[in-house]
Design a protein around this motif. Structure first.
Motif, PDB file in Angstrom:
ATOM      1  N   TYR A 121       0.805  -1.206   0.000  1.00  0.00           N
ATOM      2  CA  TYR A 121       0.000   0.000   0.000  1.00  0.00           C
ATOM      3  C   TYR A 121       0.845   1.267   0.000  1.00  0.00           C
ATOM      4  CZ  TYR A 121      -4.137   2.704   0.274  1.00  0.00           C
ATOM      5  OH  TYR A 121      -5.124   3.571  -0.053  1.00  0.00           O
ATOM      6  N   LEU A 122       2.072   1.150   0.490  1.00  0.00           N
ATOM      7  CA  LEU A 122       2.934   2.336   0.630  1.00  0.00           C
ATOM      8  C   LEU A 122       3.003   3.222  -0.627  1.00  0.00           C
ATOM      9  CD1 LEU A 122       6.171   1.708   2.691  1.00  0.00           C
ATOM     10  CD2 LEU A 122       4.726   3.727   2.685  1.00  0.00           C
ATOM     11  N   PRO A 123       3.228   2.656  -1.801  1.00  0.00           N
ATOM     12  CA  PRO A 123       3.315   3.521  -2.985  1.00  0.00           C
ATOM     13  C   PRO A 123       2.071   4.393  -3.181  1.00  0.00           C
ATOM     14  CG  PRO A 123       4.066   1.335  -3.527  1.00  0.00           C
ATOM     15  CD  PRO A 123       3.497   1.251  -2.145  1.00  0.00           C
ATOM     16  N   SER A 124       0.908   3.842  -2.858  1.00  0.00           N
ATOM     17  CA  SER A 124      -0.304   4.637  -3.018  1.00  0.00           C
ATOM     18  C   SER A 124      -0.308   5.816  -2.053  1.00  0.00           C
ATOM     19  CB  SER A 124      -1.541   3.782  -2.756  1.00  0.00           C
ATOM     20  OG  SER A 124      -1.468   2.615  -3.515  1.00  0.00           O
ATOM     21  N   LEU A 125       0.373   5.630  -0.921  1.00  0.00           N
ATOM     22  CA  LEU A 125       0.399   6.721   0.050  1.00  0.00           C
ATOM     23  C   LEU A 125       1.200   7.898  -0.472  1.00  0.00           C
ATOM     24  CD1 LEU A 125       1.042   4.848   3.418  1.00  0.00           C
ATOM     25  CD2 LEU A 125      -1.108   5.483   2.375  1.00  0.00           C
ATOM     26  N   ILE A 126       2.306   7.631  -1.153  1.00  0.00           N
ATOM     27  CA  ILE A 126       3.129   8.767  -1.569  1.00  0.00           C
ATOM     28  C   ILE A 126       2.711   9.288  -2.936  1.00  0.00           C
ATOM     29  CG2 ILE A 126       5.096   7.985  -0.220  1.00  0.00           C
ATOM     30  CD1 ILE A 126       6.453   7.291  -2.866  1.00  0.00           C
ATOM     31  N   GLY A 127       1.632   8.709  -3.481  1.00  0.00           N
ATOM     32  CA  GLY A 127       1.183   9.125  -4.803  1.00  0.00           C
ATOM     33  C   GLY A 127       0.984  10.619  -4.940  1.00  0.00           C
ATOM     34  N   GLY A 128       0.558  11.294  -3.888  1.00  0.00           N
ATOM     35  CA  GLY A 128       0.273  12.718  -4.016  1.00  0.00           C
ATOM     36  C   GLY A 128       1.422  13.598  -3.568  1.00  0.00           C
ATOM     37  N   SER A 129       2.521  12.975  -3.192  1.00  0.00           N
ATOM     38  CA  SER A 129       3.611  13.758  -2.619  1.00  0.00           C
ATOM     39  C   SER A 129       4.410  14.495  -3.686  1.00  0.00           C
ATOM     40  CB  SER A 129       4.508  12.810  -1.830  1.00  0.00           C
ATOM     41  OG  SER A 129       5.752  13.383  -1.597  1.00  0.00           O
ATOM     42  N   VAL A 130       5.035  15.605  -3.302  1.00  0.00           N
ATOM     43  CA  VAL A 130       5.873  16.341  -4.257  1.00  0.00           C
ATOM     44  C   VAL A 130       7.081  15.520  -4.649  1.00  0.00           C
ATOM     45  CG1 VAL A 130       5.364  18.714  -3.710  1.00  0.00           C
ATOM     46  CG2 VAL A 130       7.010  17.487  -2.322  1.00  0.00           C
ATOM     47  N   ALA A 131       7.465  14.609  -3.769  1.00  0.00           N
ATOM     48  CA  ALA A 131       8.679  13.837  -4.031  1.00  0.00           C
ATOM     49  C   ALA A 131       8.481  12.898  -5.212  1.00  0.00           C
ATOM     50  CB  ALA A 131       9.067  13.053  -2.795  1.00  0.00           C
TER      51      ALA A 131
ATOM     52  N   PHE C 225      -8.835   9.448   4.878  1.00  0.00           N
ATOM     53  CA  PHE C 225      -7.634   9.985   5.530  1.00  0.00           C
ATOM     54  C   PHE C 225      -6.559  10.280   4.493  1.00  0.00           C
ATOM     55  CE2 PHE C 225      -3.634  10.120   7.603  1.00  0.00           C
ATOM     56  CZ  PHE C 225      -3.873  10.559   8.895  1.00  0.00           C
ATOM     57  N   ILE C 226      -6.253   9.273   3.693  1.00  0.00           N
ATOM     58  CA  ILE C 226      -5.131   9.410   2.765  1.00  0.00           C
ATOM     59  C   ILE C 226      -5.417  10.459   1.697  1.00  0.00           C
ATOM     60  CG2 ILE C 226      -3.814   8.208   0.996  1.00  0.00           C
ATOM     61  CD1 ILE C 226      -4.333   5.672   2.782  1.00  0.00           C
ATOM     62  N   TRP C 227      -6.614  10.410   1.142  1.00  0.00           N
ATOM     63  CA  TRP C 227      -6.913  11.359   0.072  1.00  0.00           C
ATOM     64  C   TRP C 227      -6.981  12.787   0.582  1.00  0.00           C
ATOM     65  CZ3 TRP C 227     -11.164   7.936  -2.621  1.00  0.00           C
ATOM     66  CH2 TRP C 227     -10.523   6.851  -3.239  1.00  0.00           C
ATOM     67  N   THR C 228      -7.570  12.964   1.747  1.00  0.00           N
ATOM     68  CA  THR C 228      -7.643  14.323   2.281  1.00  0.00           C
ATOM     69  C   THR C 228      -6.253  14.804   2.677  1.00  0.00           C
ATOM     70  OG1 THR C 228      -9.766  13.663   3.181  1.00  0.00           O
ATOM     71  CG2 THR C 228      -8.928  15.794   3.858  1.00  0.00           C
ATOM     72  N   TRP C 229      -5.478  13.893   3.226  1.00  0.00           N
ATOM     73  CA  TRP C 229      -4.112  14.250   3.649  1.00  0.00           C
ATOM     74  C   TRP C 229      -3.283  14.686   2.454  1.00  0.00           C
ATOM     75  CZ3 TRP C 229      -2.256  14.576   8.567  1.00  0.00           C
ATOM     76  CH2 TRP C 229      -0.879  14.688   8.736  1.00  0.00           C
ATOM     77  N   ASN C 230      -3.486  14.062   1.308  1.00  0.00           N
ATOM     78  CA  ASN C 230      -2.703  14.380   0.115  1.00  0.00           C
ATOM     79  C   ASN C 230      -3.369  15.398  -0.790  1.00  0.00           C
ATOM     80  OD1 ASN C 230      -0.510  12.724   0.602  1.00  0.00           O
ATOM     81  ND2 ASN C 230      -1.515  10.937  -0.271  1.00  0.00           N
ATOM     82  N   ASP C 231      -4.642  15.674  -0.566  1.00  0.00           N
ATOM     83  CA  ASP C 231      -5.379  16.553  -1.466  1.00  0.00           C
ATOM     84  C   ASP C 231      -4.734  17.927  -1.500  1.00  0.00           C
ATOM     85  OD1 ASP C 231      -7.323  17.842  -3.001  1.00  0.00           O
ATOM     86  OD2 ASP C 231      -8.342  18.503  -1.183  1.00  0.00           O
ATOM     87  N   PHE C 232      -4.462  18.386  -2.689  1.00  0.00           N
ATOM     88  CA  PHE C 232      -3.760  19.644  -2.810  1.00  0.00           C
ATOM     89  C   PHE C 232      -4.669  20.752  -3.311  1.00  0.00           C
ATOM     90  CE2 PHE C 232      -1.288  22.376  -5.762  1.00  0.00           C
ATOM     91  CZ  PHE C 232      -0.572  23.053  -4.810  1.00  0.00           C
ATOM     92  N   LEU C 279       1.081   5.140   9.738  1.00  0.00           N
ATOM     93  CA  LEU C 279       0.632   4.630  11.036  1.00  0.00           C
ATOM     94  C   LEU C 279      -0.870   4.376  11.027  1.00  0.00           C
ATOM     95  CD1 LEU C 279       2.742   6.709  13.588  1.00  0.00           C
ATOM     96  CD2 LEU C 279       3.055   4.343  12.819  1.00  0.00           C
ATOM     97  N   VAL C 280      -1.602   5.320  10.468  1.00  0.00           N
ATOM     98  CA  VAL C 280      -3.054   5.144  10.402  1.00  0.00           C
ATOM     99  C   VAL C 280      -3.397   3.903   9.610  1.00  0.00           C
ATOM    100  CG1 VAL C 280      -5.141   6.080   9.342  1.00  0.00           C
ATOM    101  CG2 VAL C 280      -3.707   7.526  10.758  1.00  0.00           C
ATOM    102  N   PHE C 281      -2.669   3.715   8.520  1.00  0.00           N
ATOM    103  CA  PHE C 281      -2.952   2.539   7.721  1.00  0.00           C
ATOM    104  C   PHE C 281      -2.645   1.262   8.497  1.00  0.00           C
ATOM    105  CE2 PHE C 281      -1.958  -0.695   4.561  1.00  0.00           C
ATOM    106  CZ  PHE C 281      -3.154  -0.692   3.866  1.00  0.00           C
ATOM    107  N   LEU C 282      -1.502   1.262   9.183  1.00  0.00           N
ATOM    108  CA  LEU C 282      -1.131   0.078   9.974  1.00  0.00           C
ATOM    109  C   LEU C 282      -2.196  -0.236  11.012  1.00  0.00           C
ATOM    110  CD1 LEU C 282       2.667   0.131  10.810  1.00  0.00           C
ATOM    111  CD2 LEU C 282       1.356  -1.584   9.583  1.00  0.00           C
ATOM    112  N   ALA C 283      -2.653   0.823  11.691  1.00  0.00           N
ATOM    113  CA  ALA C 283      -3.639   0.612  12.747  1.00  0.00           C
ATOM    114  C   ALA C 283      -4.998   0.270  12.151  1.00  0.00           C
ATOM    115  CB  ALA C 283      -3.734   1.868  13.613  1.00  0.00           C
ATOM    116  N   GLY C 284      -5.334   0.960  11.084  1.00  0.00           N
ATOM    117  CA  GLY C 284      -6.689   0.832  10.541  1.00  0.00           C
ATOM    118  C   GLY C 284      -6.935  -0.461   9.798  1.00  0.00           C
ATOM    119  N   GLN C 285      -5.881  -1.038   9.250  1.00  0.00           N
ATOM    120  CA  GLN C 285      -6.093  -2.210   8.418  1.00  0.00           C
ATOM    121  C   GLN C 285      -6.626  -3.402   9.210  1.00  0.00           C
ATOM    122  OE1 GLN C 285      -2.722  -3.949   6.745  1.00  0.00           O
ATOM    123  NE2 GLN C 285      -1.458  -3.833   8.564  1.00  0.00           N
TER     124      GLN C 285
END
Lengths: 306, 436, 298
Positions: A121-131, C225-232, C279-285
């Protein structure tokens, strides 16, 4: 399975159509408020704007069907449609196949399951990152990792991300790489299949392949369907990925000019919001058509337990 | 008190009707000819693009401003380049623009022509322009009206990595006399002598509007004429692209695909900064960032010449402008004045936004500059620019990505320079016409 | 973490067939792990590279695609953390506020709407369902201007309201659709039984459907969580005051194409901003596994 189907129509479900109407209204109330308060207004506004000449800074002027007829001769639009369609048709099946495959692999009691799931799942997490932009260039650039790896086998690499012929393919890889979201949805779907069904099948002596074909797959079809519909919609709207390689230009030489990117360029780059709105509605028509076909076809392969 | 639902419903109707009728631009405050500062407490918003370093300096300057004008509070807002223009367009469309906006040459006319900027001529009492050259002032004028004032200026330059020249035993050229042929020859020599380790040139012209402007001007032309139409001649484009194609095919420069990569990477991550090439092109003010990234001895050279035409030009790195939607144009103008003319502000801001266009401030800062900053100023003083170019007209703001697209098609051998030149000019003029 | 195949009672089987299967299974397990580890490494390499790069000096980031670290540049983290007028945690806290609001909103409003679409019969249901899908399909760039006008009329610009309130009004139709698909997968005899016992829709929803759709709720929460966290984009448009900036806005502000970008700090803070998500993902899964499988079904 048939026994379940026979149970479907209990007298209870017929009780009070009026009452159901009322209950449904209450359950849908927040959604109705959102729809009419927040969503519909801007949507209709954009529909209206698609019939105007609107440069954002001055009042829109009605221009009839100009924006729509202009589409017929807009070569960059045609180019962007080509790019987007090839992206949708290649990346969505690949991504879903990988997501489903790994979800199945992970679902069948593997030690370290939470670890794998998180890693995938990790790659999906950084999908929106500037990096990610830098990352992708470092992987697929002329002196990037991919070429270094190819060099080990004596293959002369190239600038994958900067050659018009291959830039789009790297974006397909990027999309496939972030398959975490559909995978998680598949996993959740797999977990919802009652264990008792497998137990019963085992007692009947069904092989694992048989169990997969007659239990897992049919019961998972609503989720497969969901992922398919949504991934198609998302792939049509792809925007961020295009920014990754080209910084928003759709380059090299328009080879990654996604539809949404072109729409955005017209609207905000050229202050051409009337045309951009028309483009948005054309996209909506196209995606809507695909979704409708999907729903129609779903009658033949998606299994619902209701 | 309205219920939340009512408010939302009203909001929806308002949003629709606002877009439909989109009340005509310009606030009432625009009417008065001579602006006066009020002594009541006023809050204005100032917005700019840039990274954290700029935000820090600008906030320090804001603090100094607020000390001088205790009744004016300035809220600073910063965004990255791409996000900045999206947000500015959205807020301006919704009549909610910040009072003071940082402007770029590409967008100046687009905003000014559509009535989104305040005529600074009406704020003469507040904004002092006596320390600006007429050429500098002209860069902020659209249709004869002063809509913006340049903050800093830059000039095109060739940047060479002297360490690499030394390493491979190639002499630095005499930049007072050199031509594009010399440029190509030296670049080729670097590639050969390094045994392919590096390439001579980090790029080819055609990836930024500045280089195209230079090639047009050395033929005695320009990109845009005074009438706001495209005046670029196809021959200039063809010449430029042929030069680039020769660089690429002779391996005097990096490959076309590397140029594309460098374009998205930004200057500090591109071939010149990473030591993969020894000659590049940049605005003189970028030398400090380049130097830092390269960690090598980088030097500024004059642009190669074709004939006697003075092709180089001062390019405003950015402007300050006041929004026509501002309810406090006087205070906004006072802030612009402070940022451009106040010594205290100059001491804080230094050359971060470019070498000040304000002569007095430039002189003031010059004494204290060291290293590459000093070199940048000295370089600029040595340039004799030609006539100031016409501001990019309304509709032309997309010229850069458009040029890149055509350059890529040419450099990847998908189109001939001749066909591309024709198509480019046609498309650009089409955009300009559409915006009229 | 219960493992379903392991806890499921083994049926009595013929001895030989059993043995063959066991051998097969023994072979399968290491093979599976080799496959998974290979996949994991490919997936992880770029992520590891990002972490390593965050510890490198600026000049080295673009020249090195490997994972070796010659000199450690821990300052990237301290520099990045203190790059703005507020410490980086300030922007992360802002993000957390938005994210929590969005999660609660989505869970509440989308599950209700989904129940209606999946289990109730009402007038023009198909039309409403189609409308819901259509709202997913329009690109944000063309509705952002009218929407901005709307929120600025309500005086909501530069507050978190435009980012949170819509979630309470089920505007993320993606999740409605997701939950509809899940609810339709729940056997109907469960609510039929409750119906016969005289339970109303509210009780069926709260006591039967909600507990059974925990995996879907967890998916919704994690994705929100993830989408809002990354939403630009929407955060860029609606939050103007730097004090209100969220993590993605602060991260973007590191990058400047024209002049210098402190890539080391940008990477370092990207890594930092990933930690909570991970961390949220680890806990939430954990909750993804609940549901019929582990609650026993019937």
């Amino acid at each position: 399975m048939s026994s379940i189907n026979e149970l479907r129509r209990l007298p209870g479900s017929q009780r009070g159509a009026r009452q159901q109407n009322k209950a449904a209204f209450l359950f849908l109330l927040p959604w109705f408020v959102g729809l009419f308060g927040i969503t519909i207004g801007p949507m209709l506004a954009s529909l209206y704007l698609s019939f105007t000449d609107y440069n954002l800074l001055q009042p829109p002027r009605l221009s009839g069907l100009d924006n729509w007829t202009r589409m017929l001769h807009d070569e960059r639009l045609h180019k962007s449609l080509g790019v987007t369609f090839s992206y949708v048709f290649v990346s969505v099946p690949l991504q879903l196949a990988l997501a489903l495959g790994l979800a199945l692999l992970l679902d069948k009691g593997v030690r370290g399951l939470p670890f794998y799931r998180s890693v995938f799942y990790l790659p999906s997490l950084i999908g929106g990152s500037v990096a990610i932009a830098v990352l992708w260039r470092t992987m697929f650039g002329t002196t990037g990792l991919v070429n270094e790896a190819l060099g080990l086998f004596g293959i002369q690499g190239q600038g994958w991300i900067s050659e018009p012929g291959t830039a789009l393919s790297t974006l397909v890889v990027l999309n496939v790489w972030t398959f975490g979201s559909p995978m998680v949805i598949f996993l959740a779907g797999l977990r919802q299949i009652p264990t008792s069904l497998y137990e019963a099948a085992s007692v009947d002596g069904a092989t694992r392949l048989r169990q997969f074909r007659s239990i897992t797959l049919p019961l998972l079809t609503p989720i497969i369907f969901f992922n398919l519909v949504l991934q198609i919609i998302h792939a049509f709207q792809t925007f961020t990925q295009a920014f990754v390689v080209s910084g928003g230009t759709g380059g090299p030489a328009d080879s990654t000019l996604f539809y949404s990117l072109y729409l955005y360029q017209r609207g905000f780059g050229h202050f051409d919001m009337g045309y951009a709105s028309a483009l948005a509605w054309l996209l909506l028509l196209i995606v809507g058509l695909f979704t409708a076909v999907n729903f129609w076809a779903s009658k033949y392969w998606v299994f619902y337990d209701d | 008190m309205l219920s939340p639902f009512r408010r939302i419903a009203i909001g929806a109707v308002v949003s629709l009707s606002l877009v439909l009728t989109a009340c005509s631009g310009g606030g009432s405050s625009n009417a008065g000819a001579d602006l006066e500062l009020s002594d009541k407490p006023v809050t204005i918003r100032a917005t700019w693009w840039g990274a954290d370093a700029r935000a820090k300096l600008t906030n320090d300057a804001i603090a100094a401003f607020q000390k001088k004008y205790p009744n004016i509070k300035v809220e600073g807002q910063y965004k990255d380049w791409g996000g900045y223009w999206d947000a500015l367009a959205t807020t301006t469309a919704a009549k909610d623009s910040a009072d003071v906006v940082q402007m770029d040459e590409l967008y100046l006319a687009s905003y000014a022509d559509r009535g989104a900027l305040y005529d600074l001529g009406k704020a003469k009492k507040i904004v002092n322009t006596s320390q600006f050259d007429n050429e500098a002032l002209a860069t902020g004028q659209v249709g004869g009206t002063q809509y913006a004032l340049p903050i800093g200026v830059g000039v095109l330059s060739v940047v060479v990595n002297a360490d690499l020249f030394k390493k491979y035993g190639v002499d630095l050229p005499d930049d007072k006399t050199w031509t594009w042929d010399d440029y190509a020859r030296i670049a080729k020599e670097l590639t050969t002598k390094s045994g392919g380790e590096i390439h001579g040139a980090a790029g080819a012209p055609g990836f930024d509007a500045g280089s195209l402007k230079y090639w047009a001007r050395q033929d005695g032309g320009d990109l845009f004429g005074k009438d706001g139409n495209v005046s670029l001649k196809p021959q200039s484009l063809v010449k430029m692209w042929k030069f680039g194609l020769d660089l690429i095919s002779s391996e005097a420069s990096v490959k076309a695909s590397t140029m594309v990569e460098d374009q998205t990477a930004g200057i500090t991550a591109a071939s010149l900064a990473t030591g993969k090439a020894a000659i590049g092109s940049a605005y003189n003010t970028q030398i400090t960032a380049l130097q830092k990234a390269a960690g090598a001895d980088l030097r500024l050279l004059q642009m190669p010449r074709a004939g006697d035409t003075k092709a180089n030009f001062f390019k405003p790195s950015m402007y300050w402008a006041v929004s026509s939607q501002s309810e406090h144009p006087a205070e906004a103008a006072a802030f612009v004045d402070f940022m451009l003319n106040n010594q205290e502000a100059a001491d804080v801001l230094k050359t971060e936004r470019g070498i000040p266009a304000n002569k007095e401030m430039r002189g003031h800062l010059e004494a204290g500059l060291t290293g590459s900053d000093k070199a940048a100023v000295e370089y600029m003083n040595a340039v004799t620019p030609g006539e100031a170019p016409v501001v990019t007209p309304n509709g032309g703001s997309g010229i850069e990505p458009m040029l890149q697209r055509y350059s890529q098609e040419v450099y990847f051998n998908k189109t001939s320079p001749e066909a591309a030149a024709e198509a480019f000019i046609k498309e650009l003029q089409g955009e300009v016409d559409a915006a009229k | 973490m219960t493992d379903r195949t392991a806890t499921a009672p083994r049926p009595l089987a013929v001895d030989r067939a059993h043995a063959v299967r066991r051998i097969k299974r023994r072979m399968r397990v290491p093979l599976k792990h080799v496959l998974l580890i290979a996949c994991a490494l490919t997936m992880l390499y770029p992520v590891l590279w990002m972490v390593v790069s965050s510890l490198r000096p600026n000049s080295e980031i673009f020249r090195n695609a490997g994972l070796d670290l010659t000199h450690l540049q821990v300052e990237n983290y301290t520099n990045g953390w203190n790059a703005y007028s507020e410490p980086f945690s300030h922007y992360m806290i802002n993000s957390v506020i938005v994210v929590i609001g969005a999660i609660i909103g989505n869970l509440f409003s989308c599950s209700m709407a989904a129940y209606a679409f999946a289990r109730l019969e009402f007038r023009a249901k198909r039309v409403w369902f189609a409308t819901m899908l259509v709202t997913i399909m329009l690109p944000i760039h063309v509705i952002i201007v009218p929407q901005y006008v709307l929120f600025s009329e309500l005086d909501w610009v530069n507050t978190f309201l435009p980012l949170i309130v819509p979630k309470f009004l089920a505007t993320d139709a993606f999740f409605i659709f997701l939950m509809v698909q899940f609810i339709r997968g729940i056997p109907r005899e469960l609510d039929e039984a409750a119906w016969i016992d005289g339970a109303g829709h509210a009780r069926i929803f709260f006591n039967i459907i909600l507990p059974l759709m925990v995996p879907a709720l967890a998916t919704t929460a994690i994705f929100t969580f993830i989408w809002t966290w990354n939403d630009f984009y929407s955060q860029l448009i609606y939050l103007t005051d730097p004090d209100m900036y969220t993590t993605p806005l602060a991260l973007r502000a590191f990058v400047d194409q024209q002049t210098e970008t402190d890539w080391g700090s940008a990477f370092a803070m990207s890594v930092v901003s990933l930690v909570p998500v991970f961390l949220v993902f680890l806990a939430g899964q954990r909750f993804l596994l609940r549901g019929i499988a582990t609650t026993g079904g019937k």
